[in-house]
Enzyme design. Structure first.
Site, PDB file in Angstrom:
ATOM      1  N   HIS A 146      11.866  -4.550   9.418  1.00 55.93           N
ATOM      2  CA  HIS A 146      11.451  -4.176   8.060  1.00 55.93           C
ATOM      3  C   HIS A 146      11.852  -2.734   7.762  1.00 55.93           C
ATOM      4  CE1 HIS A 146       8.390  -3.854   4.705  1.00 55.93           C
ATOM      5  NE2 HIS A 146       8.430  -2.583   5.088  1.00 55.93           N
ATOM      6  N   GLU A 147      11.589  -1.834   8.703  1.00 57.05           N
ATOM      7  CA  GLU A 147      11.929  -0.420   8.494  1.00 57.05           C
ATOM      8  C   GLU A 147      13.435  -0.200   8.484  1.00 57.05           C
ATOM      9  OE1 GLU A 147       9.639   1.312   7.472  1.00 57.05           O
ATOM     10  OE2 GLU A 147       7.937   0.109   8.144  1.00 57.05           O
TER      11      GLU A 147
END
Length: 293
Positions: A146-147
Site C-alpha cells: 500500500h505504501e
C-alpha cells in the site's frame, strides 16, 4: 523547542526564496499608481508564496517524518524480521518500477505505516513497531505494498501541487475581497486600512477551511488506489485482512503525529462535519471496495 525552530526556519526560507523569485520576475506592488488592484501582480505573488510553501514542505517531508515519529532507518538489519521486511520492500519496489526507498521502523504500539519523500525515487516507507510485532507477514506485506503504491503513484507530489494551487487561490481571493471591502464599503482611498487586513485574514481562514476539505477529499480517493496497489503487490487477502485488523484495533487512540495523519495507512475516526476533514475513508468502505474488486 526544535518544532518552533523548524517552523521559524521554514517560514524564513519561504520568505527569502519567494522574495528572490519575485525580484527576478520583476513583480512589484499589488496596487497601481491609481490605487486600483493589479490582478496580474497579485496572482503572481500569491502563486509564488502558495507554491513555494508547499514545495519546501515536500522537500523537508522525509527529515520531518523521521523526527516527528522517531523513525529509525534500517541500514543494517539487526534481526530476521528486519531482514525480511527490507527484502519484501525491495521486491515490491522493483515490481512497482521505483528505486528502493528507505525502510524504517518507528516506536508506536498503535498499528500504522506511512510513506513520504519528495519524489518516487527518493522515498521513505515506515512501519510502527506495534504493527511489525502483532500483524502477520501477509498483512505486513500488503501494508507495505500500500505504501509503495503511494510512492509509485506520486501521491505525495500530487498532494503538494494541489495544496499549492489551493493556497494560491485562497490568498488571491481573500485579498480581492479585502480590497473590495476596503475600497467600496469602508471608502478608503489611499493605501490599505485596518479593514482590509481584518477582512483578508477572516476570508483566508474561511477559504482555507474549504480548501482543506478539497485536499482531504483527494487524499481519501488516493487511499482506495493505494489499497488496490497493496492488494496487487502484497496480496488481496493480506490487504483485506490488514484492514480488518486495523478496524478491530480502531478503538486504540491515534498516536500518529497530526502532521503525518494524511500519510499513514490509518487515521482517527470522525463523524458528521468532521468526516469532511478525514484524510482516510472509513475502513468499512475500504474493505468493501477491495472485496468487490
Amino acid at each position: 523547542m526544535f518544532r518552533i525552530a523548524l517552523f521559524l526556519l521554514t517560514n524564513l526560507a519561504i520568505i527569502i526564496v519567494a522574495g528572490i523569485v519575485l525580484s527576478i520576475l520583476g513583480v512589484g506592488s499589488t496596487l497601481d499608481e491609481t490605487g486600483a488592484l493589479n490582478l496580474t501582480n497579485l496572482l503572481i505573488i500569491c502563486f509564488v508564496f502558495g507554491m513555494i510553501g508547499s514545495v519546501i514542505s515536500l522537500l523537508l517531508s522525509k527529515p520531518i517524518a523521521k523526527w516527528s515519529t522517531k523513525a529509525q532507518v534500517i541500514t543494517d538489519p539487526r534481526s530476521q524480521a528486519e531482514r525480511w521486511l527490507v527484502n519484501e520492500v525491495r521486491d515490491m519496489a522493483t515490481r512497482a518500477g521505483i528505486d528502493m526507498p528507505e525502510v524504517a521502523i518507528f516506536p508506536m504500539q498503535q498499528a500504522n505505516a506511512y510513506a513520504t519523500g519528495w519524489n518516487r525515487n527518493n522515498a521513505l516507507v515506515a512501519i510502527s513497531s506495534g504493527m511489525l510485532e502483532r500483524y502477520s507477514k501477509d498483512e505486513i506485506r500488503a501494508v507495505m505494498g500500500h505504501e509503495i503504491g503511494h510512492v509509485a503513484n506520486g501521491d505525495m507530489i500530487t498532494l503538494t501541487l494541489i495544496q499549492g494551487v489551493l493556497n494560491t487561490f485562497v490568498m488571491f481571493f481573500a485579498r480581492i475581497i479585502g480590497h473590495i471591502v476596503d475600497r467600496q464599503i469602508l471608502k478608503n482611498d489611499s493605501g490599505y486600512g485596518i479593514g482590509y487586513f481584518v477582512v483578508t485574514i477572516v476570508m483566508q481562514i474561511v477559504l482555507g477551511i474549504l480548501a482543506a476539505m478539497i485536499v482531504m477529499w483527494f487524499s481519501r480517493k488516493r487511499e482506495f488506489v493505494a489499497d488496490r496497489a497493496g492488494a496487487e503487490l502484497g496480496g488481496k487477502a493480506g490487504m483485506i485482512s490488514a484492514l480488518k485488523h486495523l478496524k478491530a484495533e480502531s478503538q486504540v487512540p491515534d498516536q500518529m503525529p497530526e502532521s503525518m495523519n494524511a500519510f499513514g495507512i490509518s487515521s482517527g475516526k470522525r463523524s458528521g462535519i468532521q468526516a469532511l476533514f478525514m484524510s482516510h475513508p472509513p475502513l468499512d468502505e475500504r474493505i468493501k471496495a477491495l472485496e468487490a474488486a
